[in-house]
Scaffold this active site. Structure first.
Site, PDB file in Angstrom:
ATOM      1  N   CYS A  70       1.077  -0.781  -0.124  1.00 51.74           N
ATOM      2  CA  CYS A  70      -0.092  -0.148  -0.073  1.00 51.74           C
ATOM      3  C   CYS A  70       0.805   1.288   0.083  1.00 51.74           C
ATOM      4  O   CYS A  70       2.088   1.708   0.448  1.00 51.74           O
ATOM      5  CB  CYS A  70      -0.894   0.105   1.184  1.00 51.74           C
ATOM      6  SG  CYS A  70       0.570   0.151   2.345  1.00 51.74           S
TER       7      CYS A  70
ATOM      8  N   SER B 164       2.283  -5.466   3.301  1.00 51.70           N
ATOM      9  CA  SER B 164       3.190  -5.455   3.827  1.00 51.70           C
ATOM     10  C   SER B 164       4.457  -6.751   2.858  1.00 51.70           C
ATOM     11  O   SER B 164       5.852  -6.700   3.178  1.00 51.70           O
ATOM     12  CB  SER B 164       3.634  -5.215   5.063  1.00 51.70           C
ATOM     13  OG  SER B 164       2.760  -6.473   5.251  1.00 51.70           O
TER      14      SER B 164
ATOM     15  N   HIS C 189       5.734  -4.916   8.212  1.00 51.27           N
ATOM     16  CA  HIS C 189       5.901  -6.637   9.263  1.00 51.27           C
ATOM     17  C   HIS C 189       5.948  -7.371   7.666  1.00 51.27           C
ATOM     18  O   HIS C 189       5.528  -8.535   7.535  1.00 51.27           O
ATOM     19  CB  HIS C 189       3.987  -6.901   9.763  1.00 51.27           C
ATOM     20  CG  HIS C 189       4.633  -6.330  10.940  1.00 51.27           C
ATOM     21  ND1 HIS C 189       3.138  -6.082  12.012  1.00 51.27           N
ATOM     22  CD2 HIS C 189       5.654  -6.120  11.948  1.00 51.27           C
ATOM     23  CE1 HIS C 189       3.030  -5.235  12.944  1.00 51.27           C
ATOM     24  NE2 HIS C 189       5.074  -6.061  13.136  1.00 51.27           N
TER      25      HIS C 189
ATOM     26  N   CYS D 257       2.638   6.168   9.173  1.00 45.55           N
ATOM     27  CA  CYS D 257       1.928   5.877   7.553  1.00 45.55           C
ATOM     28  C   CYS D 257       0.703   6.978   7.810  1.00 45.55           C
ATOM     29  O   CYS D 257       0.194   7.309   9.353  1.00 45.55           O
ATOM     30  CB  CYS D 257       0.541   4.892   7.618  1.00 45.55           C
ATOM     31  SG  CYS D 257      -1.073   4.828   6.172  1.00 45.55           S
TER      32      CYS D 257
ATOM     33  N   GLU E 240       0.737  -0.747  16.415  1.00 44.71           N
ATOM     34  CA  GLU E 240      -0.197   0.441  15.711  1.00 44.71           C
ATOM     35  C   GLU E 240      -0.755   0.744  17.399  1.00 44.71           C
ATOM     36  O   GLU E 240      -1.407   1.697  17.228  1.00 44.71           O
ATOM     37  CB  GLU E 240      -1.179   0.268  14.832  1.00 44.71           C
ATOM     38  CG  GLU E 240      -1.901   1.082  14.364  1.00 44.71           C
ATOM     39  CD  GLU E 240      -3.218   0.627  12.761  1.00 44.71           C
ATOM     40  OE1 GLU E 240      -3.867   1.551  13.251  1.00 44.71           O
ATOM     41  OE2 GLU E 240      -2.495   0.061  12.715  1.00 44.71           O
TER      42      GLU E 240
ATOM     43  N   THR F 109      -6.358   0.780  11.532  1.00 42.54           N
ATOM     44  CA  THR F 109      -6.491   0.458  10.566  1.00 42.54           C
ATOM     45  C   THR F 109      -6.024  -0.562   9.641  1.00 42.54           C
ATOM     46  O   THR F 109      -7.252  -0.625   8.437  1.00 42.54           O
ATOM     47  CB  THR F 109      -5.580   1.627   9.657  1.00 42.54           C
ATOM     48  OG1 THR F 109      -4.245   0.839   9.867  1.00 42.54           O
ATOM     49  CG2 THR F 109      -5.115   2.893  10.384  1.00 42.54           C
TER      50      THR F 109
ATOM     51  N   CYS G  98      -8.457   1.743   6.691  1.00 49.29           N
ATOM     52  CA  CYS G  98      -7.293   2.916   5.912  1.00 49.29           C
ATOM     53  C   CYS G  98      -8.021   1.509   4.236  1.00 49.29           C
ATOM     54  O   CYS G  98      -8.453   0.712   4.263  1.00 49.29           O
ATOM     55  CB  CYS G  98      -6.209   2.074   6.108  1.00 49.29           C
ATOM     56  SG  CYS G  98      -5.622   0.893   4.701  1.00 49.29           S
TER      57      CYS G  98
END
Length: 325
Positions: A23, A280, A52, A108, A138, A177, A207
């Protein structure tokens, strides 16, 4: 390989989910490490895995990145120290500032948006319900934006039914997210039913990339005998893709990091295979896994596209080409 060997391979139709893989936030974070290495040379320190994925982390290590879990592991240095895409608690940049470290924040922007929302709700006197997974970087970073006790973590529908926020408090919710869209919707519905004064984010916190990848998997999963999600076990968005495939009717959904991990016994007698990748996971690993199946099957690949992505996030300001060298 002889013509007879070639003919003996069973046919396999691969439906390749699109969108998949990196992303915009992951691209930005990896580019930040590579640009810092280009500008300042090795070493560049990175707090926590930048994303990750072991393949990505190992490739950056070879280029001179040193990964640490805490800033205490960083020596007194003028080398850059980069914060990962997952975001960090406010105490981390404060610690870096006290030590005069050259900190670069690769969080991000969509995670930063959640941080800002939580702060705004807090300033308005609201107690915050954070939907997320305990211990995920996160979530640790989001909870660390506010004083202890300002946020209550909601991990499951059972939590949503049982939590008891401070009596009389106005409430708001934010979310990690990278969650399952369906699971999160269920928890939000429970919370809204219980708390009529619950304030929502201005825009959904999950997201665009998480949502799009899950939607692609839901479309493909009912059409295939098995689904491979290319991603790491500690990648939340990759685990959610595997779960989405199972829920959408795929008989077998497996999380695989590299082709060497494929358990071929799981793929005996299949004729249709779905493949996707977590946000990722680099495309080279998808190619590697398709190549491994091509050794075992006569493969025909079709792209199953459900959305087009054109999101781009610029590098952290200090690393942009218009910044002072």
């Amino acid at each position: 390989m002889t013509a007879a060997d070639h003919a003996a391979k069973p046919p396999l139709r691969i439906l390749l989910c699109a969108p998949r893989g990196f992303c915009a936030g992951v691209v930005r974070a990896i580019d930040a490490v590579e640009e810092a290495l280009r500008r300042y040379g090795a070493p560049v320190y990175v707090r926590h895995e930048i994303v990750h994925n072991k393949f990505v982390v190992d490739s950056l290590k070879r280029k001179g990145a040193i990964f640490v879990e805490e800033l205490d592991e960083v020596p007194d240095t003028q080398a850059p120290v980069i914060f990962s895409a997952h975001g960090v608690a406010k105490s981390v940049p404060e610690h870096a500032s006290r030590r005069n470290l050259f900190a670069i924040d690769a969080t991000c922007p969509l995670v930063t948006k959640v941080h800002r929302e939580a702060e705004i709700h807090h300033r308005k006197g609201r107690h915050i319900l954070l939907i997320g997974h305990n211990g995920h970087p996160e979530v640790v970073g989001t909870m660390g934006q506010l004083p202890p006790g300002a946020i209550t973590l909601v991990e499951t529908p059972e939590d949503a039914r049982a939590i008891t926020p401070p009596e009389g408090a106005e409430l708001a919710y934010v979310t990690q997210t990278t969650l399952s869209v369906d699971d999160t919707a269920e928890m939000i519905a429970i919370l809204r039913e219980r708390f009529s004064n619950l304030a929502a984010p201005h825009k959904e916190d999950i997201c665009y990339a998480t949502t799009n990848r899950q939607e692609a998997v839901k479309q493909v999963a009912p059409q295939v005998d098995a689904m491979i999600v290319v991603g790491a076990p500690n990648s939340s968005n990759s685990q959610r893709l595997r779960e989405a495939a199972e829920r959408a009717g795929c008989p077998r959904a497996l999380l695989v990091q590299r082709a060497a991990e494929i358990d071929w016994s799981q793929f005996a007698n299949i004729t249709r295979l779905g493949i996707t990748a977590g946000a990722s996971a680099p495309e080279v690993l998808v190619d590697e896994i398709i190549a491994a199946f091509s050794e075992q099957f006569e493969v025909a690949v079709e792209i199953a596209t459900t959305a087009e992505e054109k999101v781009f996030f610029p590098l952290p300001r200090v690393l942009r080409s218009d910044a002072a060298e």
